[in-house]
Design an enzyme around this catalytic site. Structure first.
Site, PDB file in Angstrom:
ATOM      1  N   TYR A 177       0.827  -1.219   0.000  1.00  0.00           N
ATOM      2  CA  TYR A 177       0.000   0.000   0.000  1.00  0.00           C
ATOM      3  C   TYR A 177       0.861   1.269   0.000  1.00  0.00           C
ATOM      4  O   TYR A 177       0.376   2.331   0.392  1.00  0.00           O
ATOM      5  CB  TYR A 177      -0.934  -0.014   1.200  1.00  0.00           C
ATOM      6  N   PHE A 200      -5.007   7.613   6.526  1.00  0.00           N
ATOM      7  CA  PHE A 200      -5.455   6.289   6.965  1.00  0.00           C
ATOM      8  C   PHE A 200      -4.398   5.198   6.792  1.00  0.00           C
ATOM      9  O   PHE A 200      -4.645   4.045   7.105  1.00  0.00           O
ATOM     10  CB  PHE A 200      -6.740   5.889   6.220  1.00  0.00           C
ATOM     11  N   ARG A 248     -13.904  -4.639 -10.266  1.00  0.00           N
ATOM     12  CA  ARG A 248     -14.240  -3.408  -9.540  1.00  0.00           C
ATOM     13  C   ARG A 248     -15.760  -3.219  -9.463  1.00  0.00           C
ATOM     14  O   ARG A 248     -16.284  -2.765  -8.458  1.00  0.00           O
ATOM     15  CB  ARG A 248     -13.515  -2.211 -10.154  1.00  0.00           C
ATOM     16  N   THR A 275     -15.517   1.692  -2.647  1.00  0.00           N
ATOM     17  CA  THR A 275     -14.625   1.480  -1.490  1.00  0.00           C
ATOM     18  C   THR A 275     -15.390   1.582  -0.174  1.00  0.00           C
ATOM     19  O   THR A 275     -15.208   0.771   0.731  1.00  0.00           O
ATOM     20  CB  THR A 275     -13.495   2.541  -1.510  1.00  0.00           C
ATOM     21  N   ARG A 307     -19.028  -5.514  -1.456  1.00  0.00           N
ATOM     22  CA  ARG A 307     -18.848  -4.622  -0.295  1.00  0.00           C
ATOM     23  C   ARG A 307     -20.190  -4.255   0.339  1.00  0.00           C
ATOM     24  O   ARG A 307     -20.281  -4.136   1.562  1.00  0.00           O
ATOM     25  CB  ARG A 307     -18.047  -3.401  -0.709  1.00  0.00           C
ATOM     26  N   ASN A 360     -13.261  -3.458   4.460  1.00  0.00           N
ATOM     27  CA  ASN A 360     -14.203  -3.511   3.329  1.00  0.00           C
ATOM     28  C   ASN A 360     -14.065  -4.808   2.512  1.00  0.00           C
ATOM     29  O   ASN A 360     -14.388  -4.851   1.337  1.00  0.00           O
ATOM     30  CB  ASN A 360     -14.088  -2.254   2.464  1.00  0.00           C
ATOM     31  N   HIS A 372      -9.937  -6.243  -1.780  1.00  0.00           N
ATOM     32  CA  HIS A 372      -9.150  -5.286  -2.578  1.00  0.00           C
ATOM     33  C   HIS A 372      -9.103  -5.809  -4.005  1.00  0.00           C
ATOM     34  O   HIS A 372      -9.018  -7.022  -4.220  1.00  0.00           O
ATOM     35  CB  HIS A 372      -7.712  -5.176  -2.041  1.00  0.00           C
ATOM     36  N   GLU A 407       0.819  -5.764  -9.094  1.00  0.00           N
ATOM     37  CA  GLU A 407       0.300  -6.356  -7.852  1.00  0.00           C
ATOM     38  C   GLU A 407       0.324  -7.882  -7.916  1.00  0.00           C
ATOM     39  O   GLU A 407       0.590  -8.548  -6.911  1.00  0.00           O
ATOM     40  CB  GLU A 407      -1.123  -5.845  -7.585  1.00  0.00           C
TER      41      GLU A 407
HETATM   42  P1  CMP Z   1      -8.376  -0.832  -1.083  1.00  0.00           P
HETATM   43  O1  CMP Z   1      -9.090  -0.995  -2.371  1.00  0.00           O
HETATM   44  O2  CMP Z   1      -7.712  -2.019  -0.502  1.00  0.00           O
HETATM   45  O3  CMP Z   1      -7.280   0.342  -1.236  1.00  0.00           O
HETATM   46  C1  CMP Z   1      -6.856   1.145  -0.138  1.00  0.00           C
HETATM   47  C2  CMP Z   1      -7.654   0.913   1.094  1.00  0.00           C
HETATM   48  O4  CMP Z   1      -7.572   1.906   2.099  1.00  0.00           O
HETATM   49  C3  CMP Z   1      -9.116   0.894   0.721  1.00  0.00           C
HETATM   50  O5  CMP Z   1      -9.428  -0.266  -0.002  1.00  0.00           O
HETATM   51  C4  CMP Z   1      -9.786   1.016   2.082  1.00  0.00           C
HETATM   52  O6  CMP Z   1     -10.029  -0.230   2.692  1.00  0.00           O
HETATM   53  C5  CMP Z   1      -8.719   1.732   2.927  1.00  0.00           C
HETATM   54  N1  CMP Z   1      -9.201   3.007   3.431  1.00  0.00           N
HETATM   55  C6  CMP Z   1      -9.345   3.299   4.731  1.00  0.00           C
HETATM   56  N2  CMP Z   1      -9.800   4.553   4.867  1.00  0.00           N
HETATM   57  C7  CMP Z   1      -9.984   5.061   3.625  1.00  0.00           C
HETATM   58  C8  CMP Z   1     -10.436   6.319   3.116  1.00  0.00           C
HETATM   59  N3  CMP Z   1     -10.817   7.303   3.921  1.00  0.00           N
HETATM   60  N4  CMP Z   1     -10.478   6.476   1.777  1.00  0.00           N
HETATM   61  C9  CMP Z   1     -10.083   5.471   0.939  1.00  0.00           C
HETATM   62  N5  CMP Z   1      -9.630   4.262   1.380  1.00  0.00           N
HETATM   63  C10 CMP Z   1      -9.583   4.067   2.707  1.00  0.00           C
END
Ligand code: CMP
Length: 140
Positions: free
Chosen positions: A51, A59, A87, A93, A104, A114, A117, A128
């Protein structure tokens, strides 16, 4: 449309609630084939590196802590238009904003927990997938 591969992760909230099979069934119902899969425990270093693009986001530290809080299932999904299709199947998200039929909306606990990914572009999908899998582990 081209056959693509995308990287999917079933997150710790999903493995904790024993949802691997239910989520995998959704992928398969939508024509996404699981061509590689393994259950692993991420370390702070691997979660942080995966990440890294979010390193400056507020976050980031909580995200890394959450991703190492239990096992994850990393997967390669293959199918027509797999990156965009996954997606769509995952939904937004933030589960509060996700359409009702999506993973989700059905399973996620919060924007952080959530459940899944998925890669956001074909280029990121290639990077990835290579982050977690050797070519010999992917079996179409
Ligand atoms: P993911 O698709 O795994 O990519 C980044 C992750 O950050 C996202 O899913 C969320 O689970 C996490 N995340 C936590 N807080 C936030 C936020 N405020 N905005 C976007 N992603 C967030």
């Amino acid at each position: 449309m081209a056959v693509e591969r995308t990287l999917s992760i079933l997150k710790p909230d999903a493995t904790r609630r024993n949802l691997t099979g239910k989520i995998n069934a959704v992928f398969e119902e939508h024509g996404l084939r699981i061509v590689a899969q393994k259950r692993i425990q991420l370390t702070p270093a691997t979660a942080g590196a995966f990440y890294a693009v979010h390193k400056e986001r507020p976050f980031y530290n909580d995200l890394v802590s959450f991703m190492i809080s239990g096992p994850v299932v990393v997967q390669v999904l293959e199918g027509e238009n797999a990156v965009a299709k996954n997606r769509d199947v995952m939904g937004a998200t933030d589960p509060k904003k996700a359409e009702a039929h999506t993973i989700r909306a059905k399973f996620a606990e919060s924007i952080e927990a959530n459940s899944v990914h998925g890669s956001d572009s074909l280029e990121n999908a290639k990077n990835e997938i290579a982050f977690f899998f050797a070519g010999t582990e992917i079996l179409p």
